[in-house]
Design a protein around this motif. Structure first.
Motif, PDB file in Angstrom:
ATOM      1  N   ARG A   1      42.125  55.562  20.988  1.00 62.62           N
ATOM      2  CA  ARG A   1      42.603  55.953  22.487  1.00 62.62           C
ATOM      3  C   ARG A   1      43.067  54.382  23.257  1.00 62.62           C
ATOM      4  N   ASN A   2      42.185  53.597  22.951  1.00 62.71           N
ATOM      5  CA  ASN A   2      42.460  52.051  23.702  1.00 62.71           C
ATOM      6  C   ASN A   2      43.778  51.576  22.900  1.00 62.71           C
ATOM      7  N   ILE A   3      44.062  51.707  21.688  1.00 63.56           N
ATOM      8  CA  ILE A   3      45.072  51.141  20.968  1.00 63.56           C
ATOM      9  C   ILE A   3      46.308  51.993  21.310  1.00 63.56           C
ATOM     10  N   ILE A   4      46.206  53.189  21.878  1.00 60.37           N
ATOM     11  CA  ILE A   4      47.371  53.901  22.022  1.00 60.37           C
ATOM     12  C   ILE A   4      47.704  53.659  23.349  1.00 60.37           C
ATOM     13  N   LEU A   5      46.749  53.259  24.281  1.00 61.05           N
ATOM     14  CA  LEU A   5      46.688  52.749  25.924  1.00 61.05           C
ATOM     15  C   LEU A   5      47.671  51.466  25.782  1.00 61.05           C
ATOM     16  N   GLU A   6      47.296  50.668  24.944  1.00 62.03           N
ATOM     17  CA  GLU A   6      47.840  49.100  24.937  1.00 62.03           C
ATOM     18  C   GLU A   6      49.200  49.249  24.444  1.00 62.03           C
ATOM     19  N   GLN A   7      49.498  50.257  23.546  1.00 59.41           N
ATOM     20  CA  GLN A   7      50.724  50.408  23.091  1.00 59.41           C
ATOM     21  C   GLN A   7      51.744  50.973  24.310  1.00 59.41           C
TER      22      GLN A   7
ATOM     23  N   ASN B   1      55.350  63.648  30.222  1.00 62.96           N
ATOM     24  CA  ASN B   1      56.780  62.931  30.186  1.00 62.96           C
ATOM     25  C   ASN B   1      57.143  61.941  29.156  1.00 62.96           C
ATOM     26  N   THR B   2      55.884  61.501  28.468  1.00 62.79           N
ATOM     27  CA  THR B   2      55.905  60.627  27.468  1.00 62.79           C
ATOM     28  C   THR B   2      55.511  61.172  25.974  1.00 62.79           C
ATOM     29  N   LEU B   3      56.390  61.493  25.128  1.00 58.21           N
ATOM     30  CA  LEU B   3      56.040  62.029  24.051  1.00 58.21           C
ATOM     31  C   LEU B   3      55.367  61.045  22.736  1.00 58.21           C
ATOM     32  N   ILE B   4      54.223  61.332  22.122  1.00 60.03           N
ATOM     33  CA  ILE B   4      53.628  60.395  21.520  1.00 60.03           C
ATOM     34  C   ILE B   4      53.796  60.808  19.842  1.00 60.03           C
TER      35      ILE B   4
ATOM     36  N   TYR C   1      56.342  66.109  18.182  1.00 60.55           N
ATOM     37  CA  TYR C   1      55.598  64.931  18.605  1.00 60.55           C
ATOM     38  C   TYR C   1      54.057  65.427  18.226  1.00 60.55           C
ATOM     39  N   ASP C   2      53.209  64.448  18.558  1.00 62.75           N
ATOM     40  CA  ASP C   2      51.923  64.816  17.743  1.00 62.75           C
ATOM     41  C   ASP C   2      51.085  64.899  19.409  1.00 62.75           C
ATOM     42  N   PHE C   3      51.088  64.160  20.333  1.00 60.81           N
ATOM     43  CA  PHE C   3      50.424  64.370  21.581  1.00 60.81           C
ATOM     44  C   PHE C   3      51.095  63.816  22.564  1.00 60.81           C
ATOM     45  N   THR C   4      50.473  63.908  23.910  1.00 59.05           N
ATOM     46  CA  THR C   4      50.961  62.946  25.152  1.00 59.05           C
ATOM     47  C   THR C   4      49.946  62.175  25.769  1.00 59.05           C
ATOM     48  N   ILE C   5      50.100  61.632  26.760  1.00 61.69           N
ATOM     49  CA  ILE C   5      49.093  60.844  27.504  1.00 61.69           C
ATOM     50  C   ILE C   5      47.844  61.886  28.142  1.00 61.69           C
ATOM     51  N   ARG C   6      48.490  63.063  28.426  1.00 63.17           N
ATOM     52  CA  ARG C   6      47.722  63.831  29.045  1.00 63.17           C
ATOM     53  C   ARG C   6      46.354  64.501  28.195  1.00 63.17           C
ATOM     54  N   GLU C   7      46.525  64.233  26.811  1.00 61.25           N
ATOM     55  CA  GLU C   7      45.258  64.605  25.912  1.00 61.25           C
ATOM     56  C   GLU C   7      44.502  63.411  26.132  1.00 61.25           C
TER      57      GLU C   7
ATOM     58  N   GLN D   1      49.404  52.761  14.685  1.00 59.08           N
ATOM     59  CA  GLN D   1      50.828  52.628  14.924  1.00 59.08           C
ATOM     60  C   GLN D   1      51.314  54.041  15.659  1.00 59.08           C
ATOM     61  N   TYR D   2      52.032  53.799  16.897  1.00 64.28           N
ATOM     62  CA  TYR D   2      52.437  54.898  17.548  1.00 64.28           C
ATOM     63  C   TYR D   2      53.966  54.591  18.126  1.00 64.28           C
ATOM     64  N   GLU D   3      54.549  55.503  18.252  1.00 61.53           N
ATOM     65  CA  GLU D   3      56.030  55.575  18.824  1.00 61.53           C
ATOM     66  C   GLU D   3      55.895  56.502  20.199  1.00 61.53           C
ATOM     67  N   PHE D   4      56.660  55.983  21.184  1.00 63.83           N
ATOM     68  CA  PHE D   4      56.755  56.732  22.652  1.00 63.83           C
ATOM     69  C   PHE D   4      58.004  57.077  22.764  1.00 63.83           C
TER      70      PHE D   4
END
Length: 252
Positions: free
Chosen positions: A133-139, A161-164, A117-123, A171-174
């Motif tokens: 950031r806002n696009i990721i939060l919306e998705q 606990n959510t890998l991104i 994965y590339d990052f988590t919500i923690r970052e 475009q992001y996958e969770f």
């Protein structure tokens, strides 16, 4: 050892057992906790994760042996449930339980595919200027809404606990991980907002998620924002108070 393997991996049973029996000697350490340890290793050409659950105490050993599913079994079963509803999680390969002659649980293991994965919500929490950031939060809100619609109440819905994975611009996958604490039940809108509280969201993040979730659920944005903000602030206050009390007790 008792082993349950996904049908896709049935032909690799001996290789999976070998990974477990050599767990403490081989593999790359990812997490070393007081109760659980996670390592990565190779299963043929594939990279996998092995999560080790330490033997429980006497009382919990009886409970997990006869009255409740083990953490390893729950991880495997819950992953299959999520995938059935197209909610991404590392593919469940197998779980293994060590039992004594009385059937009491000893150590146990859960084996799943490795997700690079590339990052988590923690970052995002620590960096208000995180790209898109806002696009990721919306998705992420959309991902969580889909989970709620499948009656999944993920009790450990927290920043790590959510890998991104970034798939491209915007475009992001969770992927959900650490699955053994879930309930499967219809959730009220208040319970859904409560499920976000462990994310440690800022007020700006709360606003973005509430707006997107309102669009998806056809609920009033103002209502969701008020509930989510209240749940988030209340959770932060409780955690902050606990930390303060621990520091105070240590000084004594």
């Amino acid at each position: 050892m008792r082993i349950t393997i996904h049908p896709k991996y049935a032909a690799q049973e001996q290789a999976i057992l070998q990974l477990v029996t050599t767990f403490f000697e081989e593999g790359n350490l990812i997490v070393k906790g007081s109760r659980n340890t996670i390592k990565s290793n190779r299963l043929g050409e594939e990279k996998v994760n092995i999560k080790y659950f330490r033997k429980p105490g006497a009382l919990k050993s009886v409970i997990y042996s006869f009255f409740r599913s083990t953490k390893a079994k729950r991880s495997y079963d819950y992953a299959n449930y999520l995938l059935q509803y197209n909610i991404p999680t590392p593919f469940p390969i197998a779980y293994i339980e060590e039992r004594n002659g009385l059937g009491l649980l000893g150590d146990s293991y859960y084996v799943s595919q490795q997700i690079d994965y590339d990052f988590t919500i923690r970052e995002l929490i620590h960096d208000p200027l995180f790209p898109e950031r806002n696009i990721i939060l919306e998705q992420f809100a959309e991902f969580t809404f889909k989970m709620h619609e499948a009656n999944v109440n993920f009790l450990d819905h927290s920043p790590g606990n959510t890998l991104i994975i970034k798939k491209g611009a915007g475009q992001y996958e969770f992927y959900l991980i650490d699955l053994n604490r879930m309930k499967f039940e219809p959730m009220s809108i208040e319970a859904r907002m409560d499920n976000f509280k462990k994310m440690w969201l800022s007020k700006t993040m709360v606003k973005v998620i509430a707006k997107k979730y309102a669009q998806l659920s056809s609920q009033p944005e103002e209502k969701l924002h008020a509930i989510l903000l209240e749940k988030t602030l209340d959770f932060k206050r409780k955690i902050t108070k606990k930390k303060w009390l621990k520091r105070k007790l240590k000084r004594k």
